[in-house]
Every structure is written in C-alpha cells, then in structure tokens.
Design a protein around this motif. Structure first.
Motif: not given
Length: 511
Positions: A407-421
């Motif tokens: 998605g979008w970052t607060a500064g107008g960039g794009q991100y990929v986030a991966i979360r595991d348990n």
C-alpha cells in the motif's frame, strides 16, 4: 608475462612483510605509557624536567646579579670612598661567574634520576656561596656617612636582593633558605655586637621577609611542579593519540587490502563455482525426471532429487555472497524500469505458496487497489519481497499465519509489509540479525540455516533505491518487516518530461 605479474600482485594484496611497523608502534605505545605512569607529581623524571627548567632560567637571567652588584658596589664606593666595597664587588662577580659556568656545565650534562640529587646539592651550594657574598656586604661600614644612612642603605639593598633571588629561584627548592642563612647569621651577629635598635629592626625585618619568601617560593614551586606535570601528561597523551592514529591507519589499510583480496577472490571464483554447479543441477534434474530412461532403483531417483535440492541451495548461497560482494564494492547496478509492486508481490506469493501449504501455513494478503507503477529494478525488488516471504515461511511454525500487505506510505511512497506469528526475535539480537553473516538464536536452532546475508542484501537493495527497511519483532510475538520505496519512485507523482532541446542529448545517448 603479464599473467604472471597479475597473479603475483593478487597473492601479495595483503602485505605480511609490514609486521615490523606494528612492532615499532607497539614499542612506542609501551614507552609512552611507562612515561605517563612515571611522570606523576613529584616523580624523579618530572623533578629532572623542573631542574632543567631552573638551569635554563639561571642562564637566561645571568645578567641580573652582576647589574645589582655593580650598582650596589658603585653607589657604596662613591658614598663611603672606601676600596673595600670595590673589592667586594669583584669577589661577588667572580662567584657569580663560577655559578654561571656551573649552570652551563649542568645544561650540557644529561640530568637523570641517578644524578638528580648530586646536581641539586651542587646548585644549592652555589646559591649558598652567593649568600656568603651578601653576608660580607652586611658587614661593610661607612666612616664618612652621617647617622644611620648607610645602615638604611644596606637594609634596603638586602631586601631587594632577597626578593630578586627568591623570584629567580622558584624552581630550585630550599634555594632561598640556604642562600640567605649566612646573611641572617651576619645580621644577627651585628645586632648582638652593636646592640643598635635600628640594626636589630633591620635584622628582624629581613628575617621575617626571608621566612615569607621561603613560604611563597615553596608554594610557587609546587604549582610549577603541577603545571609541568600537566604539560608532560598532555604531551604524552598527544603522542599516544598520534601512535593510536598510526595504528588505526595501518589496521584500516590492512582491512582494505584484505577486503580487496576477498573481492578479487570472489570475482575470480564465481565462474569456477557456478560452472560445475550448473552441471550438477542439470544432470541431477535429468536423473530425477528420468529423461533418458527409467532408473531401476527408486532409491537412486530419491538421491538424485537430494543432489538437485542441495546443489540449488548451494547455488543460492553463492549468489547471495556474490551479490553482497558486488554491493560492498559499489558495482551493483540497477536496471530500472516501470514495475507494478502489486503484481510483483502476487508473483512472489505464488512462489512460496507450495512451501507454505507443506507446513500448513495460511498466507493472507491486503492490497490497496489501483497502485501506480514505480520506477525500480524488477529483479532486485523481486529478490527483496521473495527473501522476506521466504524468511516468514521458514520461521513460522506449523499451522501459523502470515499477512502480506502492499500500500501507500504516509509520505506518498509505497511499501510491502510482511507479518508472521512465529517465535520472533529478541530485541537485543535485532542488530545482529541485520548485520552481514549475523544470525539470531532462533535461526541457529532452525533446521534451514542460511548464510545470514538475506536481510543485509535487502537493506542494501532498498538503500540503492533510496528506500528504507524496518524490522519490528519481540520474542514470542512474531515479526514484521517493511520494505519502503520513496515517493520519488512512484511514477504518478513525477511530472512528465517535456520535449525540449535540453533532453535531445539524452535521446541520442539511449539511441
């Protein structure tokens, strides 16, 4: 001939013949530290320095005493019209000349802790000889003088001489005491003989002034000793810092040479390592798929599959090491183009789905729709996302969950986030995990160990794109990694390039 010279140069990248430099530097450090420890306040080495400073002071102020002697003797001879003061002046000048010669001899000699006491006693005796001269002056008389004029004159002269001598002998302890003991004894004798109240008053005044100057010079001597000690320690610390800088420069040079040797080794071995591995992978795949015919033994087919998987794992490790080597050498170049971060993430998700199902891990995703394309290296960004997803699958236990977000970052960039348990990473181990070849305790215990280069390569690739990498994790609370591309990489946020003559050379360059 050129090949032999190049090989010889490669072998001698790390010059082991410079060990003698380190030995010399180590000796200098040891001697400096010994001097620092031995030059504390009141130490023999410091006392030698103070005595040398006193000798230089005597030589620089050698003209003061002759000037006083000539002035006092000339005025006294003129007033009393007696030759005794002239004789006294010549005697005083002779004694002073001997003292100056003694000071010059001491300046030419090497004063050590062994000879310190002898030179100190000799210089004090020379001051005592000058005190005898002033004691002789106190016995002078004037038959033509009226009243107590000459007595006042002698008292004033002795007080002036006392102050001058005290100021010029600050760096020689007990010099004032021994220099004017003969004068005090002479004045006391005159007071007892004459019983003159004025003579007794001058004796008392001179003795009191001498005691005061002894106290003042002793305090000034202690202050001078402390200042000399501080100056010596400062000089020694500066010397030690220079030596430490020299050692640091030498260590940095050797590290750079070792790093150059490593880079050359990896560059020269990349082809030699990959060629046999490709053959191993190709033939093992042919055997596993029974391309040339069935294998009579099923165990051989299983072994060929193991060979293929092991070879593929080894090739991946070699590629990671070579990638990091190119990044460190500054030779990692980006082949940038317009790519969709959403499509790339979906492709990477499909590549790890099989491994995730084998461990009964569910992978959810949350994608923001209609994300514009970004200007980046597709292969490098794919390596980043695939590396992070593979790590999440590797360390998530059976039946775990993984969430992939784009998605979008607060500064107008794009991100990929991966979360595991998964088991998470202790906070104190996060810097270790992010360093080259660093592995946390969970990774060490894992059955699928790697080189510890995945995350450093991810950081380096994002840094080349001007992006940022974040890792958030706690023990037994899972891990979240975020790869961020800056707003300058988002094509929608950049203005279109206008067709102007200024860009004509660039078109010819790409043509």
């Amino acid at each position: 001939m050129t090949h032999e010279t190049s090989s010889s140069t490669d072998k001698n990248v790390v010059d082991l013949t410079r060990k003698h430099r380190n030995k010399a530097v180590s000796r200098t450090v040891r001697s400096t530290r010994e001097r620092l420890q031995s030059t504390h306040s009141g130490g023999p080495a410091l006392s030698c320095d103070v005595l040398k400073a006193y000798i230089q002071s005597v030589l620089h102020s050698a003209a003061i005493i002759p000037f006083l002697a000539l002035l006092v003797g000339g005025i006294g001879t003129y007033v009393s019209a007696s030759p005794t003061l002239a004789i006294w002046t010549l005697f005083t000048l002779s004694i002073h000349a001997l003292n100056v010669l003694l000071a010059r001899k001491a300046a030419r000699s090497e004063i050590t802790p062994l000879t310190l006491g002898r030179w100190t006693r000799t210089l004090i005796l020379s001051q005592c000889a000058m005190g005898v001269c002033w004691a002789m002056f106190s016995f002078q008389s004037c038959d033509t003088c009226s009243g107590d004029t000459f007595t006042f004159y002698k008292g004033a002269v002795l007080l002036v001489v006392l102050s001058v001598t005290a100021m010029s002998n600050i760096l020689l302890r007990r010099a004032v005491l021994f220099a004017f003991i003969p004068t005090v004894m002479a004045l006391v004798s005159l007071s007892l003989i004459t019983r003159d109240p004025l003579q007794i008053g001058i004796t008392a005044m001179f003795t009191t002034a001498m005691i005061f100057f002894i106290y003042v010079t002793d305090r000034l001597y202690q202050n001078s000793l402390s200042l000399t000690s501080f100056q010596s320690e400062k000089d020694d610390l500066i010397a030690e810092l220079e030596v430490a800088k020299s050692m640091s420069d030498e260590a940095r040079r050797r590290a750079e040479e070792a790093n150059m040797a490593k880079s050359r080794f990896l560059a020269s071995m990349s082809h030699e390592l990959r060629t046999p591995l490709n053959a191993i992978l190709g033939f093992s795949e042919v055997m596993a798929n029974e391309v040339l015919g069935p294998l009579n033994n099923a165990l051989y087919k299983e072994y060929s599959g193991d060979i293929h998987r092991s070879g593929q794992h080894l090739l991946n490790l070699i590629n990671e090491i070579l990638d990091l080597s190119r990044i460190e050498a500054g030779k990692y170049e980006l082949n940038e183009s317009a790519i969709s971060l959403l499509e790339l993430a979906e492709d990477c998700l499909g590549m790890v789905q099989l491994r995730a199902r084998a461990k009964n891990i569910s992978i959810g995703h949350q994608f923001e729709p209609h994300l514009p394309q970004v200007w980046a290296d597709e292969k490098a960004v794919r390596q980043v996302v695939l590396n992070l997803l593979s790590n999440a699958v590797k360390f998530t236990p059976q039946g775990g969950e993984i969430m992939l977000k784009v998605g979008w970052t607060a500064g107008g960039g794009q991100y990929v986030a991966i979360r595991d348990n998964g088991p998470g990473i202790p906070e104190e181990e996060i810097p270790v995990v992010l360093s080259a070849f660093g592995q946390g305790s969970i990774a060490i215990k894992s059955a699928e160990q790697g080189t510890g280069l995945g995350l450093p390569i991810v950081q380096a690739i994002l840094s080349k794109h001007g992006g940022e990498f974040k890792l958030k994790s706690k023990l037994r609370d899972g891990t979240e990694v975020i790869a961020i591309l800056p707003s300058s990489r988002v094509l929608q946020s950049l203005p279109a390039i206008s067709e102007t003559p200024a860009v004509t050379p660039r078109k010819r360059q790409f043509a």
